[in-house]
Design an enzyme around this catalytic site. Structure first.
Site, short mmCIF file in Angstrom:
data_model
loop_
_atom_site.label_atom_id
_atom_site.label_comp_id
_atom_site.label_asym_id
_atom_site.label_seq_id
_atom_site.Cartn_x
_atom_site.Cartn_y
_atom_site.Cartn_z
N HIS A 16 39.92 42.39 -21.32
CA HIS A 16 40.54 43.34 -20.39
C HIS A 16 39.84 44.70 -20.48
CE1 HIS A 16 43.58 45.63 -18.21
NE2 HIS A 16 43.74 46.41 -19.26
N ASP A 73 52.81 51.01 -25.82
CA ASP A 73 52.00 49.97 -25.18
C ASP A 73 50.58 50.01 -25.75
OD1 ASP A 73 51.59 47.83 -23.48
OD2 ASP A 73 50.86 49.10 -21.86
N ARG A 100 34.18 53.36 -16.49
CA ARG A 100 33.01 53.92 -17.18
C ARG A 100 31.93 52.84 -17.24
NH1 ARG A 100 37.47 54.78 -20.25
NH2 ARG A 100 36.95 52.88 -21.35
N GLU A 117 41.41 43.32 -12.07
CA GLU A 117 40.30 42.55 -12.64
C GLU A 117 39.95 41.37 -11.73
OE1 GLU A 117 40.78 41.79 -17.01
OE2 GLU A 117 42.63 42.90 -16.69
N LYS A 127 52.24 54.75 -15.08
CA LYS A 127 52.82 53.66 -15.88
C LYS A 127 54.32 53.78 -16.08
CE LYS A 127 48.93 51.67 -17.61
NZ LYS A 127 48.67 50.23 -17.64
N GLU A 131 51.52 40.97 -20.17
CA GLU A 131 51.57 41.35 -21.60
C GLU A 131 52.69 40.57 -22.27
OE1 GLU A 131 51.49 45.51 -22.52
OE2 GLU A 131 50.40 46.05 -20.68
N GLN A 135 46.98 56.41 -12.00
CA GLN A 135 46.56 56.32 -13.41
C GLN A 135 45.13 56.84 -13.62
OE1 GLN A 135 46.39 52.26 -14.83
NE2 GLN A 135 45.38 52.86 -16.73
N THR A 172 47.39 44.39 -21.83
CA THR A 172 47.07 43.31 -20.90
C THR A 172 46.34 42.18 -21.63
OG1 THR A 172 46.83 44.97 -19.20
CG2 THR A 172 45.95 42.79 -18.70
N ARG A 203 47.29 52.10 -10.17
CA ARG A 203 45.91 52.35 -10.62
C ARG A 203 45.33 53.64 -10.09
NH1 ARG A 203 45.98 49.36 -15.03
NH2 ARG A 203 46.15 47.12 -14.61
N ASP A 237 53.72 45.37 -17.46
CA ASP A 237 53.46 46.82 -17.45
C ASP A 237 52.91 47.19 -16.08
OD1 ASP A 237 52.86 49.45 -18.06
OD2 ASP A 237 50.97 48.94 -19.04
N THR A 287 58.86 48.99 -16.07
CA THR A 287 58.30 47.97 -16.95
C THR A 287 59.34 46.85 -17.00
OG1 THR A 287 57.23 49.67 -18.31
CG2 THR A 287 57.45 47.48 -19.30
N GLU A 308 50.48 44.13 -15.14
CA GLU A 308 49.72 43.80 -16.35
C GLU A 308 50.48 42.72 -17.10
OE1 GLU A 308 48.79 47.40 -18.54
OE2 GLU A 308 47.00 47.73 -17.31
MN MN Z 1 49.62 47.98 -20.39
#
Ligand code: MN
Length: 444
Positions: free
Chosen positions: A146, A139, A155, A385, A265, A213, A252, A371, A249, A245, A269, A211
């Site tokens: 994103h 992935d 961060r 998001e 994750k 994708e 993760q 994503t 969170r 995906d 999927t 996600e």
């Molecule tokens: Mn992903």
């Protein structure tokens, strides 16, 4: 690869449902899946979508409707997975596409129409399996928007890591838990560090996300130690599907420093059943550019063809069906809409970078694009998001019952992706649907 008669927007089929405006599967599309009649004990086998029907490739391979390379290709599609067909390469993929096109087009002879008609199975009576044995799944993380949106939550001082602009970043994902559209999975249990806590807690994921994708199905592999040059990368790609995906969170974010995502994750999927071939996607290609101020790629990630037409304008839409809306008979609520054309790296750059150190890809391997989020906030491809890390709940529009809000996904929620392509001088083609449903956590 050049545009040809199979892309002609004026082409039509003798099957009326293939010619309906807005349909996903006109004769210009002809995507591949693996299917059988739902609830039957038939063997799964390859099929091609046309209108509201599936062309049974096992039946077609056994008929007199195909010859030469197209017949050999269809014989490989009669198996329970498409890996052997994918390994045959672009000439075989094109031979079968063009032969199926000839059988389905409106000028086909009565004999051809009769043979093809005998191979049709109504799409609303079939069930799908994964199209390939997926040996490995990788992935990527290739949307700058994103990376900015999620990076700002993890961060705030340094949202986009310095390597992002120089290479398509990825982690090795888990192949065993990939399922086809319709997949249901239990909310994962796991370990998370709540904000302000000094020790982690164990429990059901409290921040479950999707996600948006695309999935890249590797066709022809490469020999270990022999990287694939960018100019040849797309010869190794059979086609593209949609991919969800699913992401826990809270799990993760606690686990991924320093080695990357793991249990956050690997529980599920979901991919859409139909693979849209690279040949079918030709009319929707766009120039690939770098915005002013962004670095140009290193030489091994740069090629003239990639600059001229490396981007793909694939329109994507996410909607959410809740238990309450389903009960009330309400349509799913739309959450966002975007296009893959905004992605920072192309599918060819992802494949080339994957092989650059000598890694061998195999037919049927799957690459996730990462994503797909566009530049504006309502184009985000994950709920984290859209809700700014869960701080600004979404109100779901259009339901008939009491208003519902979401910060993350609830049990009973189904996430639905739809994708399609449109361009001047080309037909509209669609990807069908990618749907997955969250079940309550097991155990505690
Ligand atoms: Mn992903």
């Amino acid at each position: 690869m050049q545009r040809n008669h199979t892309h002609d927007p004026a082409a039509a089929s003798w099957l009326p449902t293939a010619n309906m405006a807005g349909g996903d599967f006109p004769i210009q599309n002809l995507p591949f899946a693996v299917f059988r009649r739902a609830g039957s004990d038939e063997a799964f086998r390859g099929g091609v979508a046309i209108g509201d029907q599936v062309v049974d490739l096992a039946a077609l391979a056994a008929s007199t409707g195909l010859a030469g390379l197209a017949r050999e290709a269809a014989q490989q599609c009669a198996r329970e997975t498409l890996n052997e067909f994918l390994a045959m390469g672009p000439k075989a993929w094109q031979a079968l596409r063009h032969a199926v096109f000839a059988l389905l087009e409106q000028d086909a002879t009565p004999d051809m129409v009769s043979i093809a008609r005998g191979c049709l199975v109504p799409m609303d009576t079939v069930e799908y399996a994964l199209p390939n044995r997926i040996g490995d799944y990788t992935d990527f993380y290739t949307s700058l928007d994103h990376a900015r949106n999620v990076g700002a939550l993890i961060r705030p001082d340094d949202p986009v890591s310095p390597n992002f602009r120089w290479m398509p970043i990825a982690y090795h994902g888990r192949a065993s838990s990939i399922g086809v559209s319709g997949q249901q999975f239990h909310r994962p249990m796991g370990q998370a560090m709540p904000p302000g806590a000094t020790a982690p807690v164990y429990g059901a994921c409290a921040r479950l996300d999707y996600e948006l994708e695309l999935g890249i199905h590797v066709g022809v592999g490469n020999t270990q130690g022999q990287p694939v040059a960018l100019a040849q990368a797309e010869d190794h790609i059979f086609g593209i599907c949609m991919l969800n995906d699913w992401s826990a969170r809270d799990i993760q974010f606690w686990e991924m420093n320093p080695l990357g995502p793991f249990l956050g994750k690997n529980f599920a999927t979901t991919i859409s059943p139909w693979i849209i071939t690279m040949e079918a996607l030709l009319p929707y290609r766009q120039a690939w550019t770098r915005a002013a101020g962004e670095p140009q790629p290193l030489a091994y990630l740069d090629a003239e063809g990639n600059r001229q037409h490396g981007a793909l304008d694939i329109q994507l839409e996410v909607s959410l069906q809740t238990a309450q809306r389903l009960e009330a008979g309400d349509a799913p609520a739309r959450l966002s809409r975007t296009s893959f054309r905004h992605q920072y790296w192309t599918v060819a750059q992802m494949l080339t970078h994957h092989t650059m150190g000598g890694c061998n890809l195999l037919p049927g391997d799957l690459l996730g694009t990462g994503t797909i989020s566009g530049p504006s906030p309502d184009q985000a491809g994950a709920i984290i998001e859209l809700t700014r890390g869960g701080t600004q709940p979404l109100t779901l529009e259009g339901g008939s019952g009491s208003p519902e809000q979401r910060r993350f996904l609830d049990d009973g929620d189904s996430v639905i992706f739809r994708g399609w392509c449109e361009a001047p001088g080309a037909a509209r083609i669609g990807f069908g649907e990618c749907r997955g449903t969250v079940l309550p956590a097991l155990g505690s």
